[in-house]
Each structure stands twice: as C-alpha cells, then as structure tokens.
Design a protein around this motif. Structure first.
Motif, PDB file in Angstrom:
ATOM      1  N   THR A   1       0.847  -1.181   0.000  1.00  0.00           N
ATOM      2  CA  THR A   1       0.000   0.000   0.000  1.00  0.00           C
ATOM      3  C   THR A   1       0.888   1.239   0.000  1.00  0.00           C
ATOM      4  O   THR A   1       1.881   1.298   0.721  1.00  0.00           O
ATOM      5  N   GLY A   2       0.535   2.214  -0.802  1.00  0.00           N
ATOM      6  CA  GLY A   2       1.303   3.454  -0.848  1.00  0.00           C
ATOM      7  C   GLY A   2       2.189   3.516  -2.080  1.00  0.00           C
ATOM      8  O   GLY A   2       2.228   2.605  -2.902  1.00  0.00           O
ATOM      9  N   PHE A   3       2.915   4.618  -2.188  1.00  0.00           N
ATOM     10  CA  PHE A   3       3.766   4.886  -3.344  1.00  0.00           C
ATOM     11  C   PHE A   3       5.102   4.161  -3.200  1.00  0.00           C
ATOM     12  O   PHE A   3       5.712   4.152  -2.134  1.00  0.00           O
ATOM     13  N   ILE A   4       5.552   3.573  -4.288  1.00  0.00           N
ATOM     14  CA  ILE A   4       6.863   2.919  -4.317  1.00  0.00           C
ATOM     15  C   ILE A   4       7.713   3.661  -5.341  1.00  0.00           C
ATOM     16  O   ILE A   4       7.427   3.623  -6.539  1.00  0.00           O
ATOM     17  N   ASP A   5       8.748   4.337  -4.879  1.00  0.00           N
ATOM     18  CA  ASP A   5       9.597   5.082  -5.806  1.00  0.00           C
ATOM     19  C   ASP A   5      10.681   4.200  -6.418  1.00  0.00           C
ATOM     20  O   ASP A   5      11.101   4.420  -7.542  1.00  0.00           O
ATOM     21  N   ASN A   6      11.135   3.187  -5.688  1.00  0.00           N
ATOM     22  CA  ASN A   6      12.167   2.289  -6.196  1.00  0.00           C
ATOM     23  C   ASN A   6      11.804   0.865  -5.779  1.00  0.00           C
ATOM     24  O   ASN A   6      11.869   0.521  -4.607  1.00  0.00           O
ATOM     25  N   ILE A   7      11.457   0.051  -6.758  1.00  0.00           N
ATOM     26  CA  ILE A   7      11.015  -1.318  -6.472  1.00  0.00           C
ATOM     27  C   ILE A   7      12.120  -2.144  -5.813  1.00  0.00           C
ATOM     28  O   ILE A   7      11.851  -3.059  -5.041  1.00  0.00           O
ATOM     29  N   HIS A   8      13.367  -1.800  -6.090  1.00  0.00           N
ATOM     30  CA  HIS A   8      14.503  -2.549  -5.532  1.00  0.00           C
ATOM     31  C   HIS A   8      14.631  -2.360  -4.020  1.00  0.00           C
ATOM     32  O   HIS A   8      15.289  -3.157  -3.362  1.00  0.00           O
ATOM     33  N   LYS A   9      13.999  -1.326  -3.460  1.00  0.00           N
ATOM     34  CA  LYS A   9      14.010  -1.132  -2.012  1.00  0.00           C
ATOM     35  C   LYS A   9      13.046  -2.100  -1.318  1.00  0.00           C
ATOM     36  O   LYS A   9      13.173  -2.364  -0.134  1.00  0.00           O
ATOM     37  N   CYS A  10      12.073  -2.621  -2.064  1.00  0.00           N
ATOM     38  CA  CYS A  10      11.055  -3.505  -1.494  1.00  0.00           C
ATOM     39  C   CYS A  10      11.351  -4.979  -1.744  1.00  0.00           C
ATOM     40  O   CYS A  10      11.054  -5.815  -0.891  1.00  0.00           O
ATOM     41  N   LEU A  11      11.902  -5.289  -2.917  1.00  0.00           N
ATOM     42  CA  LEU A  11      12.092  -6.681  -3.312  1.00  0.00           C
ATOM     43  C   LEU A  11      13.493  -6.897  -3.866  1.00  0.00           C
ATOM     44  O   LEU A  11      14.120  -5.973  -4.365  1.00  0.00           O
ATOM     45  N   SER A  12      13.946  -8.148  -3.789  1.00  0.00           N
ATOM     46  CA  SER A  12      15.234  -8.494  -4.382  1.00  0.00           C
ATOM     47  C   SER A  12      15.126  -9.876  -5.029  1.00  0.00           C
ATOM     48  O   SER A  12      14.301 -10.693  -4.629  1.00  0.00           O
ATOM     49  N   ILE A  13      15.947 -10.110  -6.014  1.00  0.00           N
ATOM     50  CA  ILE A  13      15.943 -11.399  -6.714  1.00  0.00           C
ATOM     51  C   ILE A  13      16.348 -12.494  -5.741  1.00  0.00           C
ATOM     52  O   ILE A  13      17.280 -12.349  -4.960  1.00  0.00           O
ATOM     53  N   GLY A  14      15.594 -13.594  -5.783  1.00  0.00           N
ATOM     54  CA  GLY A  14      15.843 -14.716  -4.881  1.00  0.00           C
ATOM     55  C   GLY A  14      15.036 -14.646  -3.592  1.00  0.00           C
ATOM     56  O   GLY A  14      15.030 -15.596  -2.820  1.00  0.00           O
TER      57      GLY A  14
END
Length: 119
Positions: A38-51
C-alpha cells in the motif's frame, strides 16, 4: 490454482513496473508495482530483491499462457483489517425499515398540512 489462493514463490526478475515470481507449481506470475504494498513505491529494488521468498495472493490466471497476476498488497491489507464500527446504524437491533414505516404516515400528514398552508 484459483483466484484468491495464497501461494509461496521466489522473485526471479525485477523490472520498473513489477516483479516476476516463480510459484511452487512451476507457474510464473507478475506482481505489478501497485500490488507490492500500500502506498507509493519510488524504487522497487528497495522492497524486493531477486531470490527473495514471498507469499502472494492470486488475482487472475491466464489459462492459456499459464501466467498469473499476483498481489502482496492484499495480504498486507488482510493483516491490517479492523472491525468496522457502524456508529450510526441500528444493525445490532435488526429493525430494518420498521422505524421508517412507523413514522411514514405521520410524515405524510405533516407534508400535506404544509402544502395546504403554501396554497
């Protein structure tokens, strides 16, 4: 796999618009960036990582391509869901429209008296 199922998977790819997930049943799905949290995500890499192992909920399934639209946000909202307080309702009394029905004839008479005065 059905809509609404909660499954575990692994992030296999990240793009600016979302993340690709390999699910337990060898189906690939996409978590759109708006469905991560929920909310704005400016950089997806801050929330998720490969693996990264994630739990997702199935929003839609394309039966022909065996691809799924997934969400993590719906699971987050389930955790934060609170009981709704209805301050202005009579649900606990189970009265339905009875109070309105009881007053209806009185309101009609009052309206007719008002209209007669206006003429």
């Amino acid at each position: 796999m059905n809509i609404g199922d909660k499954l575990k998977g692994t992030i296999t790819g990240i793009k600016p618009y979302g993340a690709f997930v390999q699910l337990e049943n060898d189906i690939t799905g996409l978590i759109h960036i708006s469905e991560i949290k929920t909310g704005f995500i400016d950089n997806i890499h801050k929330c998720l990582s490969i693996g990264q192992e994630v739990t997702v909920q199935v929003l839609d399934v394309d039966e022909y391509t065996q691809k799924a639209s997934l969400s993590m946000r719906t699971l987050e909202e389930d955790r934060h869901q609170m009981m709704h307080r209805h301050r202005f309702s009579s649900n606990r009394h189970r009265t339905g429209f009875k109070p309105l029905n009881d007053k209806l004839s009185e309101w009609i008479d009052e309206s007719l008296r008002f209209l007669k005065r206006e003429e």
